[in-house]
Motif scaffolding. Sequence first.
Motif, PDB file in Angstrom:
ATOM      1  N   ASN A  69      -2.513  -4.270  -0.982  1.00 22.18           N
ATOM      2  CA  ASN A  69      -3.269  -3.800   0.173  1.00 22.18           C
ATOM      3  C   ASN A  69      -4.614  -4.503   0.259  1.00 22.18           C
ATOM      4  O   ASN A  69      -5.063  -4.915   1.341  1.00 22.18           O
ATOM      5  N   ILE A  70      -5.258  -4.680  -0.879  1.00 22.93           N
ATOM      6  CA  ILE A  70      -6.558  -5.345  -0.887  1.00 22.93           C
ATOM      7  C   ILE A  70      -6.402  -6.810  -0.478  1.00 22.93           C
ATOM      8  O   ILE A  70      -7.206  -7.342   0.291  1.00 22.93           O
ATOM      9  N   ALA A  71      -5.346  -7.460  -0.951  1.00 23.31           N
ATOM     10  CA  ALA A  71      -5.104  -8.854  -0.557  1.00 23.31           C
ATOM     11  C   ALA A  71      -4.901  -8.948   0.954  1.00 23.31           C
ATOM     12  O   ALA A  71      -5.513  -9.789   1.632  1.00 23.31           O
ATOM     13  N   LEU A  99      -1.661  -8.859 -15.882  1.00 30.58           N
ATOM     14  CA  LEU A  99      -1.206  -7.516 -16.187  1.00 30.58           C
ATOM     15  C   LEU A  99       0.062  -7.537 -17.030  1.00 30.58           C
ATOM     16  O   LEU A  99       0.987  -8.296 -16.772  1.00 30.58           O
ATOM     17  N   GLY A 154       1.005  -1.902  -5.020  1.00 30.82           N
ATOM     18  CA  GLY A 154       0.407  -1.613  -3.726  1.00 30.82           C
ATOM     19  C   GLY A 154      -1.109  -1.665  -3.630  1.00 30.82           C
ATOM     20  O   GLY A 154      -1.646  -1.915  -2.557  1.00 30.82           O
ATOM     21  N   PHE A 155      -1.817  -1.466  -4.727  1.00 27.50           N
ATOM     22  CA  PHE A 155      -3.279  -1.471  -4.650  1.00 27.50           C
ATOM     23  C   PHE A 155      -3.766  -2.898  -4.409  1.00 27.50           C
ATOM     24  O   PHE A 155      -4.451  -3.187  -3.429  1.00 27.50           O
ATOM     25  N   ALA A 156      -3.351  -3.802  -5.301  1.00 25.87           N
ATOM     26  CA  ALA A 156      -3.761  -5.203  -5.146  1.00 25.87           C
ATOM     27  C   ALA A 156      -3.188  -5.789  -3.850  1.00 25.87           C
ATOM     28  O   ALA A 156      -3.848  -6.578  -3.166  1.00 25.87           O
ATOM     29  N   VAL A 159       3.312  -7.070 -15.184  1.00 25.49           N
ATOM     30  CA  VAL A 159       3.677  -8.242 -14.404  1.00 25.49           C
ATOM     31  C   VAL A 159       4.285  -9.297 -15.325  1.00 25.49           C
ATOM     32  O   VAL A 159       5.288  -9.936 -14.996  1.00 25.49           O
ATOM     33  N   GLY A 172       0.750  -1.249   0.000  1.00 26.10           N
ATOM     34  CA  GLY A 172       0.000   0.000   0.000  1.00 26.10           C
ATOM     35  C   GLY A 172       0.782   1.301   0.000  1.00 26.10           C
ATOM     36  O   GLY A 172       0.199   2.362   0.191  1.00 26.10           O
ATOM     37  N   ILE A 216       0.521   3.102  -5.657  1.00 27.37           N
ATOM     38  CA  ILE A 216      -0.446   2.417  -6.521  1.00 27.37           C
ATOM     39  C   ILE A 216       0.159   2.221  -7.890  1.00 27.37           C
ATOM     40  O   ILE A 216       0.726   3.152  -8.456  1.00 27.37           O
TER      41      ILE A 216
END
Lengths: 352, 352
Positions: B238-240, B193, B234-236, B196, B148, B151
């Motif tokens: 943090n959500i994970a 992605l 960081g977005f994915a 990635v 996080g 992003i």
Amino acid sequence: MSDKVRIALDAMGGDHGPSVILPGADIALMRHPDVEFLLFGDTAQLNPVLDGLPRLKAASKVTHTDVAIRMDDKPSQALRYGRWKSSMWLTLDAVKKGEADVAVSAGNTGALMAMSRFNLKMLEGIERPAIAALWPTLKGESIVLDVGASIGADESHLINLAAMGSAMARVLFDIERPTVGLLNIGVEEVKGLEQVREAGRILRETPSLDFDYHGFVEGDDIGKGVVDVVVTEGFAGNIALKTAEGTAHQLASYLRAAMNRTWASRLGYLFARAAFQALREKMDPRKANGGVFLGLNGIVIKSHGGADAEGTAAAIDMGYDMVRYKLLAKIGQSMERDLQARSAQIATGAAS
Amino acid sequence: MSDKVRIALDAMGGDHGPSVILPGADIALMRHPDVEFLLFGDTAQLNPVLDGLPRLKAASKVTHTDVAIRMDDKPSQALRYGRWKSSMWLTLDAVKKGEADVAVSAGNTGALMAMSRFNLKMLEGIERPAIAALWPTLKGESIVLDVGASIGADESHLINLAAMGSAMARVLFDIERPTVGLLNIGVEEVKGLEQVREAGRILRETPSLDFDYHGFVEGDDIGKGVVDVVVTEGFAGNIALKTAEGTAHQLASYLRAAMNRTWASRLGYLFARAAFQALREKMDPRKANGGVFLGLNGIVIKSHGGADAEGTAAAIDMGYDMVRYKLLAKIGQSMERDLQARSAQIATGAAS
């Protein structure tokens, strides 16, 4: 639509094929005697199983094909050899031709999505499809979308997801105005992805939505059931879904190990057996089996490739509910009723 | 570095302030008597607590400030009123000046990150910071980053994350060649992605990495402990992380309800009490408390705002390990040893 709910079923999909798919259909038929099945697959494999399930056999029409999509093919490969003639294609085609009300397949997700788009085409006003998942929560269930149909989403796609997800919530949960949250990191307005913030602004400022926009939610709010519908783009959504599944497995494994530790814990387990059984049922991933493809001219349910008969039945049940409660018509209404208001809102935002 | 591990501690951070932070420091000190604390905060609040903790008092140097960063301020606000003089700033400044080896704060994450960047600056070759989390798995623990700090991430940032995360794994898990996976959706090379995929290509083709690149991992692989280091933007990430926390809470709540259902289950609970206690300890989020800010000229540990004394001690322990096992030097080595090889690889990819 006839009085019956007509379900097109890809009998060859999934890791186990007809030996699991057909018993699953039989369970669903027991719960919903008003179902009629159109089965697609290799009759050499189907018929022996069907002969053991007379109730299902009586409610089914079988169409033979010896082409089945393999679980590990790329979508492009699958389209090449499976278009027009595979069990997956024929299942979708039955919906396209109006012979079935919903298509159910446990086949390879990428191929199913590619064929669905190719055959059924997108709904007016929607550019990209989405996969919606049912997510068990402390309050019951929520809908999370997109869990992997496409990567990335601009604000207008996020708003379409909100509209489609809330139509689905209306159908499945029987609530007039579902609550909708945008998945983000940090609940403060300043945080997170720009497209998510912008979608939030538009939803906040749009009058006459047919759902209640709650604001941002974070990953830990999903399981709390803070909102009925959690909206996110497919990359983060897929990672959230799989991470939750992984965590549930991990904790179940800790629990098993803990209960096996000592004679006292094993004895305790015996006394609490019924409670553990209830817990297992509560955590049973088969109950929430079935991703719904949204945004297409037709309803497609993706059952988990590894699902057993019970899981297959749950996916079919979900398809049944979608038809009985008119998901497509409700999505259409939502889109029509709100799209203009939203377009105006987006234009305002762009102009300001 | 002196023989002692010198820890700068923001005594005002978190939801509870000195009344929890200082007892936490005292617990950590009991485990690591070679720690010296530099405490920053309002002496009117600190001293009464410190008087009750003579061991900690003897090992601490207190610097007074009456400015404390509030938990809900935006980073820009915090910088405006808190730069130069808040307990958070002074804690970081002690590291900057070489008076402390590591900074620990339970303050507002955004403000701590903004001040860390502003004061400590980024490491050579790294453009953006990351937050690394310790993730309990079926095999032990893994490191997940970024959870996080920022992003989005291009391939070169993802590769930096892999290098920094593996340096941290070397320090914390004492393994020479950690395994590293890239978080993605679908493990097939064609999926997910683009950045990635591109980072995956580079890592696969780069010789002489000082870690073993495993390939893509999915959300459910994190809890299995498939790799030592999970790399994601960081977005994915943090959500994970938050989704996993949420799922753990949810299941714990199901379990409590199940054990309370009947007299038999309550009796079973009594017999299995020790096992449940072990399970609770295994699932105790306080043990994995502490996000590590990576990529800065200095080590900063972010403790959870709601952490209790035990959680605070875990965050301090982590800072201690980072210093004792020379995290910063190891990151520097990794970056130096591999960056050139990787740059060459990126150039090759761009040229081809």
